[in-house]
Scaffold this motif. Structure first.
Motif, short mmCIF file in Angstrom:
data_model
loop_
_atom_site.label_atom_id
_atom_site.label_comp_id
_atom_site.label_asym_id
_atom_site.label_seq_id
_atom_site.Cartn_x
_atom_site.Cartn_y
_atom_site.Cartn_z
N ASP A 43 0.82 -1.22 0.00
CA ASP A 43 0.00 0.00 0.00
C ASP A 43 0.85 1.26 0.00
N LEU A 99 -5.22 5.51 -3.62
CA LEU A 99 -5.34 5.47 -2.17
C LEU A 99 -5.21 6.85 -1.54
N SER A 126 -7.35 7.35 1.49
CA SER A 126 -7.27 6.33 2.53
C SER A 126 -6.85 6.95 3.87
#
Length: 301
Positions: A139, A271, A274
């Protein structure tokens, strides 16, 4: 199985009526009926008994309805957690970085992150290979060079330099080198030139090797180099971020160092929103700010 047909089946089974299900789904009764017939044909079974008062599930229909109810509950739970994640930080975060930085700088600071976000689950992947962030092998990454992959958000965190260090105990029994040529009187602890390392560190090491050092101890990562230094094997080539956490290290030949090594944090564009990524990014930046301040204060003393 067609997910859209299952969604329509679930609405019909829940409502017990093609008309009521159509109202819920914003579809005509005939469109709903066609989808149910198509689903029955694909399963080669009858899902509903049809009579004047409405629809009743067959045994096979009951089995399928149990499955769609379970799916619907899980989807609703996931939707709720997604909404909650706009305010909370939880779940798994896969972080990749080098073995040296991960073991020597990042991992010792993670307890503070867990204090802030006890529901966060860190999967720390330490390796020199650059993982493919757009393909979601990880990630977020912290790397010693700017990532070249497309569609990544990049943040420069700090700069690192490779320097020479020895332990206080080692220098009590071995004369510290005054000039660079004196390094040949000591065992040099370093990464092998054949191992993956930043270009600036390799350049410094190549320069040192021109002084015909007769005795070396090579390791394929900086964690191993540090172990050699603190166990008094010799003088090691190490990144300067270690001095805060290992105060017994003494810098040797202070005029000698590598060029700057930029440290970048990167994560996929997708992302950007996120909360896990934001929490980790902000935490690392705060820790680096604190680290820099302590380094400046140490120089001023």
């Amino acid at each position: 199985m067609d997910w859209d047909k299952l969604r329509i089946f679930h609405a019909v089974a829940d409502a017990g009526s093609l008309t009521h299900a159509g109202d819920t789904l914003h579809l005509s009764q005939s469109a709903v009926s066609r989808q149910i017939r198509a689903l029955e044909e694909s399963l080669n079974t009858t899902l509903f008994h049809r009579h004047a008062r409405g629809l009743i599930l067959t045994e096979q229909g009951e089995l399928l309805f149990d499955a769609t109810k379970s799916m619907n509950k899980r989807l609703e739970a996931a939707s709720a957690r997604i909404r909650d994640s706009e305010e909370e930080v939880f779940g798994e975060l896969r972080v990749t970085t080098t073995t040296g930085f991960g073991t020597l700088w990042l991992a010792p600071r993670l307890p503070k992150l867990y204090e802030l976000y006890p529901d966060l689950k860190i999967d720390l992947m330490l390796e020199e290979r650059v993982l493919d962030l757009p393909m979601r092998e990880a990630d977020v990454a912290i790397r010693m060079k700017e990532p070249s992959q497309a569609d990544l958000i990049r943040k420069r965190l700090m700069s690192v330099r490779m320097r020479l260090y020895a332990s206080k105990t080692y220098l009590e029994t071995n004369k510290a080198p005054v000039e660079i040529s004196d390094i040949s009187d000591h065992r040099l602890i370093c990464q092998s030139l054949n191992s993956i390392q930043v270009a600036a560190g390799a350049t410094l090491l190549q320069h040192l090797m021109t002084y015909d050092i007769p005795n070396t101890f090579t390791v394929n990562n900086y964690f191993g180099v540090l172990q050699g230094v603190i166990n008094n094997i010799g003088i090691g080539v190490l990144p300067d971020y270690l001095t805060e956490d290992f105060p017994d290290l003494v810098r040797v030949l202070p005029d000698l160092e590598s060029g700057e090594v930029p440290v970048f944090l990167a994560y996929p564009e997708e992302l950007r929103q996120s909360k896990r990524i934001s929490a980790f990014r902000d935490f690392v930046q705060d820790e680096i700010f604190t680290h820099r301040r302590k380094m400046r204060e140490a120089v001023e003393i």
